[in-house]
Design a protein around this motif. Structure first.
Motif, PDB file in Angstrom:
ATOM      1  N   ARG A  66       4.527   7.147  -8.411  1.00  0.00           N
ATOM      2  CA  ARG A  66       4.764   5.939  -7.619  1.00  0.00           C
ATOM      3  C   ARG A  66       4.318   6.164  -6.183  1.00  0.00           C
ATOM      4  O   ARG A  66       4.705   7.144  -5.550  1.00  0.00           O
ATOM      5  CB  ARG A  66       6.252   5.577  -7.648  1.00  0.00           C
ATOM      6  CG  ARG A  66       6.614   4.337  -6.850  1.00  0.00           C
ATOM      7  CD  ARG A  66       8.105   4.066  -6.923  1.00  0.00           C
ATOM      8  NE  ARG A  66       8.495   2.955  -6.079  1.00  0.00           N
ATOM      9  CZ  ARG A  66       8.765   3.056  -4.771  1.00  0.00           C
ATOM     10  NH1 ARG A  66       8.672   4.243  -4.178  1.00  0.00           N
ATOM     11  NH2 ARG A  66       9.115   1.996  -4.081  1.00  0.00           N
ATOM     12  N   ARG A  67       3.504   5.258  -5.697  1.00  0.00           N
ATOM     13  CA  ARG A  67       3.043   5.355  -4.318  1.00  0.00           C
ATOM     14  C   ARG A  67       4.145   4.876  -3.373  1.00  0.00           C
ATOM     15  O   ARG A  67       4.848   3.902  -3.662  1.00  0.00           O
ATOM     16  CB  ARG A  67       1.797   4.506  -4.099  1.00  0.00           C
ATOM     17  CG  ARG A  67       0.562   4.996  -4.830  1.00  0.00           C
ATOM     18  CD  ARG A  67      -0.660   4.242  -4.319  1.00  0.00           C
ATOM     19  NE  ARG A  67      -1.865   4.707  -4.999  1.00  0.00           N
ATOM     20  CZ  ARG A  67      -2.430   4.090  -6.031  1.00  0.00           C
ATOM     21  NH1 ARG A  67      -1.865   2.986  -6.505  1.00  0.00           N
ATOM     22  NH2 ARG A  67      -3.523   4.562  -6.585  1.00  0.00           N
ATOM     23  N   PRO A  68       4.295   5.530  -2.226  1.00  0.00           N
ATOM     24  CA  PRO A  68       5.281   5.048  -1.237  1.00  0.00           C
ATOM     25  C   PRO A  68       4.830   3.714  -0.658  1.00  0.00           C
ATOM     26  O   PRO A  68       3.637   3.427  -0.571  1.00  0.00           O
ATOM     27  CB  PRO A  68       5.285   6.149  -0.165  1.00  0.00           C
ATOM     28  CG  PRO A  68       3.941   6.790  -0.284  1.00  0.00           C
ATOM     29  CD  PRO A  68       3.585   6.734  -1.749  1.00  0.00           C
ATOM     30  N   ARG A  69       5.771   2.891  -0.264  1.00  0.00           N
ATOM     31  CA  ARG A  69       5.455   1.598   0.331  1.00  0.00           C
ATOM     32  C   ARG A  69       5.110   1.775   1.801  1.00  0.00           C
ATOM     33  O   ARG A  69       5.849   2.422   2.555  1.00  0.00           O
ATOM     34  CB  ARG A  69       6.638   0.645   0.180  1.00  0.00           C
ATOM     35  CG  ARG A  69       7.009   0.367  -1.263  1.00  0.00           C
ATOM     36  CD  ARG A  69       8.244  -0.514  -1.370  1.00  0.00           C
ATOM     37  NE  ARG A  69       7.991  -1.851  -0.869  1.00  0.00           N
ATOM     38  CZ  ARG A  69       8.918  -2.810  -0.812  1.00  0.00           C
ATOM     39  NH1 ARG A  69      10.155  -2.546  -1.235  1.00  0.00           N
ATOM     40  NH2 ARG A  69       8.627  -4.003  -0.360  1.00  0.00           N
ATOM     41  N   ALA A  70       4.006   1.214   2.208  1.00  0.00           N
ATOM     42  CA  ALA A  70       3.563   1.321   3.598  1.00  0.00           C
ATOM     43  C   ALA A  70       4.208   0.210   4.417  1.00  0.00           C
ATOM     44  O   ALA A  70       3.616  -0.854   4.642  1.00  0.00           O
ATOM     45  CB  ALA A  70       2.043   1.252   3.678  1.00  0.00           C
ATOM     46  N   GLN A  71       5.433   0.415   4.842  1.00  0.00           N
ATOM     47  CA  GLN A  71       6.120  -0.563   5.669  1.00  0.00           C
ATOM     48  C   GLN A  71       7.155   0.143   6.537  1.00  0.00           C
ATOM     49  O   GLN A  71       7.723   1.172   6.146  1.00  0.00           O
ATOM     50  CB  GLN A  71       6.794  -1.643   4.822  1.00  0.00           C
ATOM     51  CG  GLN A  71       7.933  -1.145   3.949  1.00  0.00           C
ATOM     52  CD  GLN A  71       8.584  -2.267   3.159  1.00  0.00           C
ATOM     53  OE1 GLN A  71       7.910  -3.192   2.724  1.00  0.00           O
ATOM     54  NE2 GLN A  71       9.894  -2.184   2.981  1.00  0.00           N
ATOM     55  N   THR A  72       7.400  -0.419   7.704  1.00  0.00           N
ATOM     56  CA  THR A  72       8.409   0.157   8.587  1.00  0.00           C
ATOM     57  C   THR A  72       9.797  -0.157   8.044  1.00  0.00           C
ATOM     58  O   THR A  72       9.994  -1.202   7.406  1.00  0.00           O
ATOM     59  CB  THR A  72       8.290  -0.437  10.002  1.00  0.00           C
ATOM     60  OG1 THR A  72       8.313  -1.866   9.919  1.00  0.00           O
ATOM     61  CG2 THR A  72       7.012   0.005  10.678  1.00  0.00           C
ATOM     62  N   PRO A  73      10.763   0.707   8.253  1.00  0.00           N
ATOM     63  CA  PRO A  73      12.133   0.403   7.821  1.00  0.00           C
ATOM     64  C   PRO A  73      12.652  -0.849   8.537  1.00  0.00           C
ATOM     65  O   PRO A  73      12.229  -1.163   9.652  1.00  0.00           O
ATOM     66  CB  PRO A  73      12.922   1.653   8.248  1.00  0.00           C
ATOM     67  CG  PRO A  73      11.898   2.718   8.432  1.00  0.00           C
ATOM     68  CD  PRO A  73      10.648   2.037   8.861  1.00  0.00           C
ATOM     69  N   ARG A  74      13.557  -1.549   7.892  1.00  0.00           N
ATOM     70  CA  ARG A  74      14.111  -2.767   8.480  1.00  0.00           C
ATOM     71  C   ARG A  74      14.789  -2.454   9.816  1.00  0.00           C
ATOM     72  O   ARG A  74      15.599  -1.530   9.916  1.00  0.00           O
ATOM     73  CB  ARG A  74      15.117  -3.399   7.517  1.00  0.00           C
ATOM     74  CG  ARG A  74      15.511  -4.825   7.873  1.00  0.00           C
ATOM     75  CD  ARG A  74      16.214  -5.497   6.705  1.00  0.00           C
ATOM     76  NE  ARG A  74      17.507  -4.885   6.437  1.00  0.00           N
ATOM     77  CZ  ARG A  74      18.665  -5.366   6.877  1.00  0.00           C
ATOM     78  NH1 ARG A  74      18.669  -6.471   7.612  1.00  0.00           N
ATOM     79  NH2 ARG A  74      19.793  -4.771   6.594  1.00  0.00           N
ATOM     80  N   GLY A  75      14.448  -3.230  10.825  1.00  0.00           N
ATOM     81  CA  GLY A  75      15.035  -3.028  12.144  1.00  0.00           C
ATOM     82  C   GLY A  75      14.241  -2.108  13.038  1.00  0.00           C
ATOM     83  O   GLY A  75      14.676  -1.809  14.157  1.00  0.00           O
ATOM     84  N   PHE A  76      13.078  -1.656  12.573  1.00  0.00           N
ATOM     85  CA  PHE A  76      12.212  -0.797  13.373  1.00  0.00           C
ATOM     86  C   PHE A  76      10.839  -1.439  13.498  1.00  0.00           C
ATOM     87  O   PHE A  76      10.503  -2.360  12.752  1.00  0.00           O
ATOM     88  CB  PHE A  76      12.086   0.596  12.747  1.00  0.00           C
ATOM     89  CG  PHE A  76      13.379   1.369  12.745  1.00  0.00           C
ATOM     90  CD1 PHE A  76      13.676   2.255  13.761  1.00  0.00           C
ATOM     91  CD2 PHE A  76      14.302   1.193  11.724  1.00  0.00           C
ATOM     92  CE1 PHE A  76      14.873   2.953  13.756  1.00  0.00           C
ATOM     93  CE2 PHE A  76      15.501   1.880  11.711  1.00  0.00           C
ATOM     94  CZ  PHE A  76      15.788   2.778  12.739  1.00  0.00           C
TER      95      PHE A  76
END
Length: 497
Positions: free
Chosen positions: A10-20
């Motif tokens: 599974r590839r990691p999701r390329a997104q910032t954590p919520r609130g950052f």
């Protein structure tokens, strides 16, 4: 026998954590320039810079955050094998208390410092509300004089003006926690003989007052009583005050009059039975006198309480008074961009000795947003000069050109992406590059080089109609190789870079 199906990793999701969020080049540059102007004001007042660790022990940070319903009381914390619980700092003030307590024998007293850096809060994120944000603080540790509080307020005004906020666009609102404590004493939620009693209820009261701008008087009334349900259905438990008790608190919030003297008179009547409340009113009168003498834009405003629990005396906020459009297109006042106050007990937690302190914190991201809303961010920073690559086997020559430009004080880079000239110039446009340098085999043999004014070319392109017009436009010129630095510098200057 059927082949076993191999699961792909599974590839990691390329997104910032919520609130950052991520900050890119122009934002980082704008922040650095703005902070340079603000900290220069602090420096001119004799404050020294300090950098402290982003990680502190939970014990050192203390339990002062207002959002006590969150895990770890609003901080990002973890357990360390050797040092117990550690946490990311939630502001720059609590670490200062630890630093002063630890190094007080080697520091001047009073100690005046400023600090800049990110802080982290484990709070519910929302529009414009992030879990990581930047602060810029200035504090005086070791002075009990109200003049120190007034100086911080006046310096804050100068810092805002240095950043680009006009005097008519901000107001410094001042209150005193001692007055609020006096009001709570009158309302029956503070017993001077037992200060720890009802501490939780008082925290809810302070947070309720602090939300006046967001929820209005009726919303605050609900939070002072049984509680309030928001639009999403989430319920916030209230302080459980009776109607008469709530009326005292609401009367305090509505005590602001036409001037500071009239406001202080109303407050004196409200806290007439409280010694600490009357002391707070006298301090407010003194601060008002100091700020009036220096022409600072400040008012006494009882609705200012500040959310953090460590304040012990004067508290203040810088409010921007101009209007902006919110996400729904409605006009609203921009609001607060800085705040602070006196915290005489914070260092005492470590030393057992009375160490008075006062300071202010500027919300860097908020101030940048305000400057952007007012169109006072200045010109967009231009990118580097790009040396294009015509012949891949001559990379050393192109690197030498870029090095010469940098030695001449010009930001420059060699294109490293590969591709034809069109791709390279498209890259230069995307970087907002002022000038592109072009040298092919023909120019090399003749000792010449082409320089292209990208900004001018873009402006002229809209008016060019014929091939002759294009040849006549001055956006590209051939120069002697030895004049590269001089001619590029002149081209940038013509463009206003």
């Amino acid at each position: 026998m059927a082949k076993e199906k191999i699961k792909k990793p599974r590839r990691p999701r390329a997104q910032t954590p919520r609130g950052f969020r991520d900050y890119f080049g122009p934002e980082v540059t704008a922040r650095a320039e703005m902070l340079s102007r603000v900290t220069q004001v602090y420096h001119s007042y004799g404050f020294d810079p300090l950098e402290s660790s982003a990680v502190e022990t939970v014990e050192a940070l203390g339990k002062f955050l207002p959002d006590v319903d969150r895990p770890n009381e609003g901080v990002f914390a973890w357990q360390d094998d050797d040092e117990g619980w550690l946490a990311l700092r939630y502001d720059l003030t609590a670490p200062l208390a630890r630093v002063f307590a630890q190094h007080r024998r080697d520091l001047p007293n009073p100690y005046r410092r400023y600090a800049v850096g990110p802080v982290w809060r484990n709070e519910k994120p929302g529009p414009g509300r992030f879990r990581q944000f930047y602060q810029c603080d200035a504090d005086t540790v070791g002075s009990a004089s109200v003049a120190a509080d007034a100086e911080i307020c006046g310096m804050l005004g100068e810092a805002l003006e240095a950043a680009g906020i006009a005097r008519q666009d901000y107001l410094i609102r001042v209150n005193n926690r001692k007055v609020l404590n006096g009001v709570m004493e009158v309302a029956g939620v503070l017993d001077p003989a037992d200060p720890e009693k009802d501490a939780s209820r008082r925290g809810i009261v302070m947070r309720a007052i602090d939300k006046l701008d967001r929820f209005g008087p009726e919303g605050v009334r609900l939070l002072l009583g049984a509680g309030r349900k928001d639009e999403s259905g989430d319920f916030t438990e209230g302080a459980g005050l009776g109607e008469e008790q709530a009326a005292v608190i609401l009367g305090f919030m509505d005590a602001r009059a036409e001037d500071g003297a009239a406001t202080c008179s109303r407050l004196r009547d409200l806290v007439s039975g409280s010694a600490v409340g009357l002391e707070g009113v006298r301090e407010l009168e003194t601060i008002a006198e100091h700020l009036s003498a220096r022409g600072a834009g400040a008012v006494i405003d009882p609705s200012v309480v500040r959310g953090l629990g460590y304040y012990t005396g004067p508290v203040f906020e810088a409010e921007l008074t101009f209007e902006i459009l919110d996400e729904k297109g409605r006009k609203r006042q921009f609001g607060s961009v800085a705040g602070g106050g006196r915290y005489d007990d914070l260092v005492t937690r470590f030393t057992g000795e009375k160490v008075p302190a006062t300071g202010v914190s500027v919300g860097v991201d908020r101030l940048l947003a305000a400057l952007s809303a007012k169109g006072r961010m200045g010109t967009v920073a231009s990118g580097p000069v790009v040396v294009t690559v015509m012949d891949k086997d001559r990379m050393a020559d192109y690197q030498a050109m870029a090095a010469e430009l940098r030695a001449g004080g010009i930001r420059a880079e060699v294109f490293m992406g590969g591709g034809n000239m069109g791709k390279q110039l498209k890259y230069a446009d995307a970087r907002a590059c002022p000038v592109a340098v072009i040298e092919g085999a023909d120019e090399k043999a003749r000792g010449m080089v082409q320089i292209k004014d990208l900004a001018l070319g873009a402006r002229l392109a809209a008016d060019i109609e014929t091939r002759e017009d294009w040849k006549a436009q001055p956006a590209q010129m051939e120069i002697a190789r030895g004049d590269l630095v001089t001619q590029v510098r002149a081209m940038i200057a013509r463009a206003g870079g």
